[in-house]
Design a protein around this motif. Structure first.
Motif, mmCIF file in Angstrom:
data_model
loop_
_atom_site.group_PDB
_atom_site.id
_atom_site.type_symbol
_atom_site.label_atom_id
_atom_site.label_comp_id
_atom_site.label_asym_id
_atom_site.label_seq_id
_atom_site.Cartn_x
_atom_site.Cartn_y
_atom_site.Cartn_z
ATOM 1 N N LEU A 87 0.781 -1.187 0.079
ATOM 2 C CA LEU A 87 -0.080 0.049 -0.096
ATOM 3 C C LEU A 87 0.777 1.320 -0.045
ATOM 4 O O LEU A 87 0.410 2.496 -0.617
ATOM 5 C CB LEU A 87 -0.903 -0.028 1.232
ATOM 6 C CG LEU A 87 -2.249 -1.023 1.110
ATOM 7 C CD1 LEU A 87 -2.958 -1.011 2.220
ATOM 8 C CD2 LEU A 87 -3.049 -0.782 0.077
ATOM 9 N N ARG A 92 -2.195 -1.750 -5.217
ATOM 10 C CA ARG A 92 -3.268 -2.330 -4.583
ATOM 11 C C ARG A 92 -3.395 -3.793 -4.950
ATOM 12 O O ARG A 92 -3.855 -4.827 -4.354
ATOM 13 C CB ARG A 92 -4.457 -1.735 -5.161
ATOM 14 C CG ARG A 92 -4.896 -0.333 -4.416
ATOM 15 C CD ARG A 92 -6.301 -0.112 -4.867
ATOM 16 N NE ARG A 92 -6.398 1.256 -4.206
ATOM 17 C CZ ARG A 92 -7.817 2.194 -4.304
ATOM 18 N NH1 ARG A 92 -8.653 1.308 -4.976
ATOM 19 N NH2 ARG A 92 -8.033 3.113 -3.800
ATOM 20 N N LYS A 93 -2.809 -3.961 -6.246
ATOM 21 C CA LYS A 93 -2.721 -5.501 -6.875
ATOM 22 C C LYS A 93 -1.991 -6.318 -5.898
ATOM 23 O O LYS A 93 -2.524 -7.315 -5.578
ATOM 24 C CB LYS A 93 -2.439 -5.451 -8.219
ATOM 25 C CG LYS A 93 -2.552 -6.810 -8.921
ATOM 26 C CD LYS A 93 -1.724 -6.734 -10.271
ATOM 27 C CE LYS A 93 -1.800 -8.282 -10.989
ATOM 28 N NZ LYS A 93 -1.212 -8.111 -12.442
ATOM 29 N N ALA A 96 -3.714 -7.233 -2.488
ATOM 30 C CA ALA A 96 -4.716 -7.943 -2.742
ATOM 31 C C ALA A 96 -4.277 -9.307 -2.714
ATOM 32 O O ALA A 96 -4.900 -10.259 -2.015
ATOM 33 C CB ALA A 96 -5.938 -7.537 -3.799
ATOM 34 N N MET A 165 -5.560 -0.297 6.001
ATOM 35 C CA MET A 165 -6.295 0.830 5.372
ATOM 36 C C MET A 165 -6.578 2.038 6.251
ATOM 37 O O MET A 165 -7.437 2.662 6.012
ATOM 38 C CB MET A 165 -7.409 0.307 4.700
ATOM 39 C CG MET A 165 -7.158 -0.692 3.506
ATOM 40 S SD MET A 165 -8.681 -1.525 3.220
ATOM 41 C CE MET A 165 -9.606 -0.333 2.196
ATOM 42 N N LYS A 230 -13.438 2.431 -1.690
ATOM 43 C CA LYS A 230 -12.052 2.384 -2.385
ATOM 44 C C LYS A 230 -11.992 1.829 -3.738
ATOM 45 O O LYS A 230 -10.932 1.946 -4.248
ATOM 46 C CB LYS A 230 -10.932 1.868 -1.420
ATOM 47 C CG LYS A 230 -10.730 2.230 -0.080
ATOM 48 C CD LYS A 230 -10.248 3.829 0.091
ATOM 49 C CE LYS A 230 -10.041 4.214 1.278
ATOM 50 N NZ LYS A 230 -9.350 5.620 1.384
ATOM 51 N N TRP A 232 -11.964 -1.378 -4.885
ATOM 52 C CA TRP A 232 -11.211 -2.483 -4.737
ATOM 53 C C TRP A 232 -12.177 -3.659 -5.420
ATOM 54 O O TRP A 232 -13.064 -3.830 -4.615
ATOM 55 C CB TRP A 232 -10.553 -2.962 -3.549
ATOM 56 C CG TRP A 232 -9.392 -2.237 -3.095
ATOM 57 C CD1 TRP A 232 -9.365 -0.799 -3.405
ATOM 58 C CD2 TRP A 232 -8.207 -2.562 -2.331
ATOM 59 N NE1 TRP A 232 -7.965 -0.488 -2.774
ATOM 60 C CE2 TRP A 232 -7.503 -1.487 -2.206
ATOM 61 C CE3 TRP A 232 -7.831 -3.906 -1.699
ATOM 62 C CZ2 TRP A 232 -6.296 -1.631 -1.347
ATOM 63 C CZ3 TRP A 232 -6.644 -4.046 -1.064
ATOM 64 C CH2 TRP A 232 -5.909 -2.949 -0.900
#
Length: 350
Positions: A87, A92-93, A96, A165, A230, A232
């Motif tokens: 982050l 983000r990928k 995740a 987050m 967000k 996502w």
């Protein structure tokens, strides 16, 4: 140097952004950890009315279950380190994917502990005590409580992602709700109020499982809302070999450290259990306070992993070093305060 001058001007807690992030993460997680520790206090205060054998049974059954909780915390800690760094990089990928991999590891560990606890509870409790009544009660508690491992694994990683987050208040809300449910169901199921059967030790375990399931559902509801906000949408696997090696280098030492520490705690309990039921009951009554003290400091350690991880992700190495120094000072100060409080007020608990 200029960096050291800035550090001195910023003071003990650093700049406002650091202090704000620390409070947003550390305070809710600390309160959440203390609430979870209070589950054991509530269980043992209520079970204490049923006698020493019940106290010892729930203590020894819960002690083996604590190995799962400690191992799970190592997985979530590794997840927090990786997710926060990704982050910090704005990826983000990869964040995740880290969440997905750690979730699979958590579920695999939960599956192993659930199988062992439900199928081999009798020989496991035989290692802790030779008292037939205590062993039978501990077996009953462990076999029922084991069904909380899966929701705990699911919610553990969801809570970690929310903390990364900077939304740690949502897991805190879920924990407060589950605490209320656990307390209410303990009253109803242990003693048989409200027309329900008096299940004793098994009632405490059922209450804990139900509270964990509700907490898991709430955490994922909060996470779904946060992810939608967000934007996502995709959570996939597919780490490269170097990434998996990096993950293993982070996870395996944490797993080994936490497992060995928990194993030592279990050996300690087994010694008391084999001394006698009264000695085991006395030791068991002190365990929740120990967990409460450790839980009070775990929020700071989790905040450290996330805050320093984000700085490392953005390659702000000087900032990461300065923040680590501040966090160690905060940890030392907090441990001294908690030790003093325990010395002053410990007698009131016993």
């Amino acid at each position: 140097s200029a960096a050291s001058d800035v550090y001195k001007r910023q003071g003990f807690f650093g700049d406002r952004a650091f202090a704000r992030s620390l409070m947003h993460i550390a305070l809710p997680v600390t309160l959440q950890s203390m609430l979870r520790a209070s589950f054991s206090i509530i269980d043992q205060v209520m079970i204490g009315q049923l006698g020493s054998a019940s106290i010892s049974g729930i203590g020894l059954g819960g002690k083996f279950a604590s190995i799962h909780n400690v191992v799970l915390s190592a997985v979530t800690a590794a997840g927090a380190i990786l997710i926060s760094q990704y982050l910090g990089q704005g990826s983000r990928k990869n964040a995740a994917r880290s969440y997905s991999v750690n979730l699979l590891v958590s579920l695999a560990i939960a599956a192993v502990f659930t199988l062992v606890s439900t199928r081999f509870a009798e020989p496991i409790l035989g290692l802790y005590t030779q008292d037939d009544a205590t062993r039978a009660l501990g077996q009953t508690y462990l076999q029922t409580y084991a069904w909380s491992f899966f929701p705990a694994a699911l919610s553990g990683m969801a809570e970690t992602l929310l903390c990364c987050m900077e939304a740690a208040v949502f897991p805190l809300i879920a924990s407060i709700t589950s605490l209320c449910i656990n307390t209410g169901l303990n009253y109803l199921l242990i003693f048989g109020h409200g027309g329900l059967p008096a299940l004793g030790v098994q009632g405490a375990a059922v209450a804990s499982v139900a509270a964990q399931v509700v907490s898991c559902l709430l955490v994922y509801l909060f996470l779904a809302v946060r992810l939608r906000k967000k934007q996502w949408r995709r959570f996939t696997l597919g780490f490269t070999r170097p990434e998996l090696l990096t993950y293993a280098k982070i996870l395996l030492p944490l797993l080994a450290s936490e497992f060995l520490w928990s194993l030592g705690e279990n050996v300690y309990s087994a010694i008391y259990g084999n001394i006698g039921t009264q000695a085991c009951a006395a030791m068991t009554m002190t365990t929740p306070i120990q967990c409460l003290m450790v839980g009070a400091l775990s929020g700071l350690s989790k905040a450290a992993a996330i805050l320093i991880g984000k700085s490392l992700g953005t390659q702000e190495y000087d900032r990461a070093y300065r923040d680590a120094q501040r966090l160690m000072r905060c940890g030392l100060a907090a441990s001294l305060v908690l030790s003093a409080l325990l010395l002053v007020f410990g007698r009131l608990y016993t």
